[in-house]
Every structure is written in structure tokens, then in C-alpha cells.
Design an enzyme around this catalytic site. Structure first.
Site, PDB file in Angstrom:
ATOM      1  CB  CYS A 144      -0.992  -0.030   1.156  1.00  0.00           C
ATOM      2  SG  CYS A 144      -2.420   0.990   0.808  1.00  0.00           S
ATOM      3  CG  HIS A 163      -3.347  -3.550   3.208  1.00  0.00           C
ATOM      4  ND1 HIS A 163      -2.369  -3.075   4.048  1.00  0.00           N
ATOM      5  CD2 HIS A 163      -4.004  -2.462   2.749  1.00  0.00           C
ATOM      6  CE1 HIS A 163      -2.440  -1.758   4.096  1.00  0.00           C
ATOM      7  NE2 HIS A 163      -3.427  -1.363   3.312  1.00  0.00           N
ATOM      8  CD  GLU A 188      -1.082  -6.365   5.174  1.00  0.00           C
ATOM      9  OE1 GLU A 188      -0.785  -6.570   3.971  1.00  0.00           O
ATOM     10  OE2 GLU A 188      -1.271  -5.224   5.638  1.00  0.00           O
TER      11      GLU A 188
HETATM   12  N1  GLN Z   1      -1.747   6.801   2.772  1.00  0.00           N
HETATM   13  C1  GLN Z   1      -1.841   6.088   1.551  1.00  0.00           C
HETATM   14  C2  GLN Z   1      -3.191   6.295   0.871  1.00  0.00           C
HETATM   15  O1  GLN Z   1      -4.103   6.759   1.482  1.00  0.00           O
HETATM   16  C3  GLN Z   1      -1.587   4.599   1.769  1.00  0.00           C
HETATM   17  C4  GLN Z   1      -2.642   3.941   2.585  1.00  0.00           C
HETATM   18  C5  GLN Z   1      -2.186   2.657   3.212  1.00  0.00           C
HETATM   19  O2  GLN Z   1      -1.017   2.343   3.239  1.00  0.00           O
HETATM   20  N2  GLN Z   1      -3.114   1.899   3.757  1.00  0.00           N
HETATM   21  O3  GLN Z   1      -3.329   5.995  -0.289  1.00  0.00           O
END
Ligand code: GLN
Length: 600
Positions: free
Chosen positions: A422, A551, A553
């Protein structure tokens, strides 16, 4: 039961004059679903979710349909706004519900996807009651905690039973029995047990046996008082499970039994273990599952053939988990909340799963990138020199981002296996844009609103297409993988996968050609729109440089570990033991050798 004694029959005929309020969902059949309720005493954080999911697993393995639900005391509607530093990670379900990390424990233990019906907060209940009141749903009654708020709680549990066709609903009450904010849940559960009748609801008190160092013996008083508190609220537990550092001694078991009206055979020791995944088998050995089947009269529902095969599969994983590992690897994880493991609980578990499957003991090193913001390349090199792999996990906000980008650079240049999750995916794009494409001041508008090259940006028009407005992109979504990419190899040659997202920002499509022209590959995309979801570097350039806008995970399970973590751990083993053959590590997780150009 004769109708006049059947409270459900009475509440079913309610008029606005009745004192009862216990609406039943359509299709609810009394007696069809049983309930196991787990409450904590003495203190929170005892692992009610672990206990409850382990018992649920034992029953699921016997062929029963189980549905867990967590009842949270807090007023937030979901966990989306909670600080992971205080509350542990925000777990995202396939339908986009943002929940407490315990839902992750249930999904992993049960190998089962859950949805918003499996998660409830006081805020959700109160919102429903207040909305209903405004639309005249209470027929002129003064709306009260009892029976209306409790009535909505009972409705929610029965509705879950109907919707998920559950044989057994597992109810976990957050916090502890004495908590003010939980009172209406506990009252609702007392009413539920009364209405459902005998052998329908099994109450479990999870408590804690103190063992002060200075005394060197186990003390049961706090546990006794905790269970007493439950009894004062009208709930007699059927089972007492005692958490503690060590196996509970007989004296303590006797005392607990004596003070709680629970027979010794239903007082269980739940002492600390190395891994939670060995708990179901230990519980089975002590007969906890049989006790619950007896209490709920479920023996005849057990399917022995299903149970045999499920237990065999699980035992295979436990063997991998407990076997002596062939390899030891060091994995660095960058993170703002690095000192708090709960904030990264799913990553921790995903590593546990893949480490077991690939026989690697994984030593995790938390790298505080906030300290690296005024980074010096030598400092980064010092910290990463001994790593066999690095993960930059998800995150929000500015702090630590420059340090993370520096870590990505080091991994890319020094061929250290890298997994960007992410925010970590976004960091990899920024690093590549800056240092390979030469895009000066490439950044994300999340923390550099005026960047010259906002390669990561918020794209409301893109979100509009998905009907999200300016909101967070949440939950399970399809990802189309490029055929023959390394990503598709990791995902067993699949061309379409489903992963879970929680982000607001993304790669601005106008930079895709530049990035790909310079060698970065976007091998996973939205099936229709230009949303980049997986990146990789060619495997002849870097042994493992992979990122996901999602994600991975969150969907890693003991028997089906996340492919991106399997790939990372395999690459880390190769990094630590260059001479070990791919066959020995697990060929399918390492890049297949490239056919030399021109070969037919
Ligand atoms: N802050 C980033 C976004 O909003 C990544 C979000 C995250 O890592 N869950 O896109």
C-alpha cells in the site's frame, strides 16, 4: 414448550402495549442456532478472540456452520478512525468493513471470509435505535435501554444466525464484564439465553490467574471476583477458561470451581503458548469441544468424516509450524508504530504462515523511519546491511516517508528483496520516479501537495467511476495480472485475483509510460480502469522487488499463505543462503529462470 411459557411466542405477538421488545428476523427458527458467548473478566487483552476463534474452529471442523461476531463497546461506527497505536491494526473485510484486529484472528483461524454482519459497535446499535425512533419505529413508546437497545442487540445476533445459516453463533463481548459501556450487551445476552431456552446458549468466562513473581504461586482471587461480577449480572457461566503464564494448578482449579458453580471438568487452563494455532488441538485434548457439544446438545450434528479430514489438514500445518526450521532470515519492517506489534498484527501472521511453509525462522527487525527523516545514506546502509528482506507496510501521513523512500532505494540498488504494501507500493513508485526516471521532486500529494511531479495523487474522477466519491477505496477488489509476469507466477498463473484495499491515493496514470519506459512493470491493474495495483522489477534485474497497492497480509491464512509473502520469504532465504538450491527452498516462489533470448 407450551406456548404460554414460551417467551418468544409472546414477544412475537407484541403490540405497542407490551413490555417486551424482541423483534425476530424473518425466517428465524428458535432452536435452529446455538450460541457460545465469551466474556472477559479481570482484564482486557486476554485473547477472547483467540479463545473464541479456536473453539469455533473445533466446531467448524466437525462440520458445523459457525459465525463469529464481535460486540465492541465503543461508540465509533467502525474501526476506520481508530489509531492503530492505541487499538491495534485496522482490519479490512472483503465487503470493506473496517474492524477490530480480532476479526483477522477469526478469518485466519476459520479460513472463512467475514462481513459487516460479523462486527458490531455500540455506535451501530445506537445509530439504529435513534434512526428507528425518528421514523416512528417504536410506535409511540418511550425508547429505553431495556427493552429497545437490548432488543436491537438480540435482533442483530439472530439476524446473523439467519443470514449466515449458522449452526453456532460465537459472540465475543469486547473489554471486560465490569465495563460500563458493555452493560447493555451483557443484559441482551442474558435475555437471549432466557428466550432461547435451556441448552441454547453457552456462556464462557475467560479470566486471568495472577502469578506474582514475589509469591511464586498462582492466585485465583481476582478470577473468582471477576466471575462473581458476571453472576451479579444474572449470568452463570457454563465454562471458565483461565488465562495465565503457566498451566493452572489443581488447587486453583478447585477454588475456581467451588466459587463459580462450574464443575472442575469445565474449568480449563489457557496458559501462554508459542503460537495460537496450537490452541485448538490442546483444547480438543482437554475435551473442551465435547463439553460444548454436550452443553448445546450438538453431538448428533458432528460429521466424523469432515472432522477427520479437517484435523488432518490442520495437523499438517502444526507440524510445519513446530518443526525445527532449516533457515534463519532477517526481515526489516519500517513503521511509525514500529514498537507496537499489534499495529502490524496481520503482517506478523503472514510472516508466521510463510515462515512455517518454507521452513524459515524469521527474525523481525523494526526500523523506525521517523528517525531516518534527515537520512544519511550511511545510517540507512548500517541498518539494512544485515537484512535479507525489507517490508515497507501501509501507513498514513508524512512522518517517516523520506526514510522509507531511502530504504526502498537501498533495497533496489543492493538487490535486497523488497515488498511494498500500500504506502510501501507508493514509496517504491516515488523512489523509482525520482532516482531512475529522474523526475525531480516526485512525491505523493498526501504529504507534498505542491510537488513538481505528483506521481501519487488523489484522483477523485477515478474514484467517481467506482462510485466512491472522494472516499477511501476499501475492501476486496479484483486485480488483473499480466500473463507471464512474476506476480502471475506467484499467484499460480492466475490472471485475476482478489485482494483487499484501504487507500485514498494512487499512481497518476499520466506517469505510467515514463515509469514503465524506465523499466518498472505494473503487472497488476484494475480490470477496467488505469488503477495500478501491483508493481515489480524484471527478475533478471532484481531478485524480488514487488509491491501491491492492496494489503496481501489481510488474506494470508495458515493453510493458504499470501503469495507475495511466500515470494518474499523465499527470496530472503536465497539471499541468506545463496548456495541452497531453488528446489530446496520452493521453486514456485522463486523467479523461473528466463529463457535466453532467441532460444526456441
Ligand atoms: N496513505 C496512503 C493512501 O491513502 C496509503 C494507505 C495505506 O497504506 N493503507 O493511499
Amino acid at each position: 414448550m407450551p406456548v404460554e411459557n414460551d417467551i418468544l411466542a409472546q414477544v412475537g405477538h407484541q403490540t405497542h402495549e407490551t413490555e417486551f421488545y424482541s423483534p425476530l428476523p424473518d425466517g428465524y427458527q428458535k432452536g435452529r442456532t446455538k450460541y457460545v458467548v465469551v466474556m472477559g473478566t479481570v482484564m482486557s487483552g486476554l485473547g477472547k478472540g483467540i479463545f473464541s476463534s479456536s473453539v469455533a474452529k473445533l466446531l467448524k471442523d466437525k462440520g458445523l456452520v459457525v459465525s463469529p461476531i464481535k460486540l465492541e463497546g465503543y461508540l465509533n461506527i467502525d474501526s476506520g478512525t481508530l489509531n492503530p497505536y492505541r487499538h491495534g491494526e485496522v482490519f479490512v473485510l472483503d465487503d470493506g468493513m473496517e474492524t477490530d484486529m480480532d476479526l483477522g484472528t477469526y478469518e485466519r483461524m476459520l479460513e472463512q471470509n467475514l462481513n459487516a454482519d460479523n462486527f458490531c459497535t455500540s455506535g451501530q446499535i445506537y445509530r439504529k435505535v435513534l434512526d428507528k425512533e425518528r421514523t416512528g419505529g417504536y410506535l409511540g413508546r418511550d425508547v429505553q435501554m431495556i427493552p429497545h437497545v437490548t432488543g436491537e442487540v438480540k435482533y442483530l445476533l439472530r439476524n446473523l444466525a439467519v443470514k449466515q445459516n449458522a449452526d453456532v453463533v460465537f459472540v465475543e463481548v469486547g473489554g471486560t464484564v465490569g465495563d460500563f459501556e458493555n452493560m447493555f450487551y451483557i443484559e441482551a445476552l442474558r435475555e437471549l439465553a432466557f428466550e432461547e431456552g435451556p441448552n441454547s446458549v453457552c456462556f464462557v468466562a475467560l479470566t486471568y490467574i495472577i502469578e506474582p513473581k514475589a509469591l511464586g504461586e498462582q492466585k485465583s482471587k481476582a478470577a473468582q471476583l471477576g466471575v462473581k461480577r458476571m453472576m451479579e449480572l444474572g449470568i452463570q457461566p457454563h465454562i471458565v477458561a483461565c488465562r495465565g503464564r503457566n498451566l493452572m494448578g489443581e488447587t486453583v482449579r478447585e477454588k475456581i470451581a467451588m466459587f463459580t458453580n462450574v464443575p472442575m471438568s469445565r474449568v480449563f487452563s489457557m496458559h501462554d503458548r508459542d503460537s495460537i494455532y496450537t490452541i485448538p488441538e490442546d483444547m480438543h485434548r482437554e475435551g473442551l469441544d465435547l463439553q460444548i457439544l454436550s452443553l448445546l446438545e450438538l453431538h448428533s450434528a458432528v460429521k466424523p468424516a469432515v472432522e477427520d479430514s479437517a484435523r488432518q489438514k490442520w495437523a499438517g500445518y502444526i507440524n510445519l509450524l513446530t518443526a525445527k526450521r532449516k533457515h534463519t532470515i532477517n526481515i526489516g519492517i519500517t513503521g511509525k508504530y514500529a514498537h507496537l506489534r499489534d499495529a502490524y498484527a496481520s503482517i506478523d501472521k503472514a510472516l508466521e504462515h510463510s515462515g512455517a511453509h518454507l521452513s524459515a525462522e524469521i527474525k523481525v527487525h523494526w526500523l523506525d523511519t521517523t528517525e531516518m527523516d534527515n537520512f544519511d545514506e550511511n545510517v540507512i546502509a548500517d541498518q539494512l546491511a544485515n537484512m535479507d528482506a525489507v517490508i515497507v507496510p501501509g501507513g498514513f501521513g508524512h512522518r517517516g516517508t523520506e526514510g522509507k523512500i531511502a530504504c526502498v532505494k537501498y533495497c533496489r540498488e543492493n538487490k535486497i528483496p523488497y515488498l511494498g504494501i500500500c504506502l510501501g507500493f507508493q514509496m517504491a513508485v516515488i523512489e523509482y520516479a525520482r532516482n531512475v526516471c529522474g523526475l525531480a521532486n516526485a512525491a505523493s500529494t498526501e504529504f507534498s501537495p505542491d510537488a513538481d511531479n505528483p506521481v501519487i495523487d488523489i484522483l477523485p474522477e477515478q474514484k467517481e467511476i467506482e462510485g466512491l466519491g472522494g472516499n477511501m477505496r476499501l475492501g476486496g477488489k479484483d486485480v488483473a495480472l499480466t500473463p507471464d509476469s512474476f506476480a502471475s507466477q506467484l499467484y499460480d498463473g492466475k490472471s485475476m485475483i482478489r485482494e483487499r484495499f484501504r487507500h485514498r491515493y494512487e499512481v497518476d496514470p499520466k506517469y505510467i509510460d515514463t515509469l514503465e519506459g524506465a523499466g518498472l512493470i505494473f503487472s497488476g491493474r484494475h480490470p477496467k480502469h488505469p488503477i495500478m495495483q501491483v508493481l515489480e522489477l524484471p527478475t533478471d534485474v532484481h531478485p524480488y522487488f514487488v509491491g501491491g497497492q492492496f494489503h496481501p497480509e489481510l488474506t494470508s491464512r495458515p493453510l493458504t499463505p499470501a503469495p507475495m509473502f511466500m515470494g518474499l520469504v523465499a527470496a530472503a532465504i536465497k539471499h541468506a543462503y545463496p548456495d541452497v538450491s531453488p528446489q530446496e527452498i520452493g521453486e514456485q516462489w522463486l523467479p523461473f529462470p528466463k529463457e535466453p533470448a532467441g532460444a526456441s
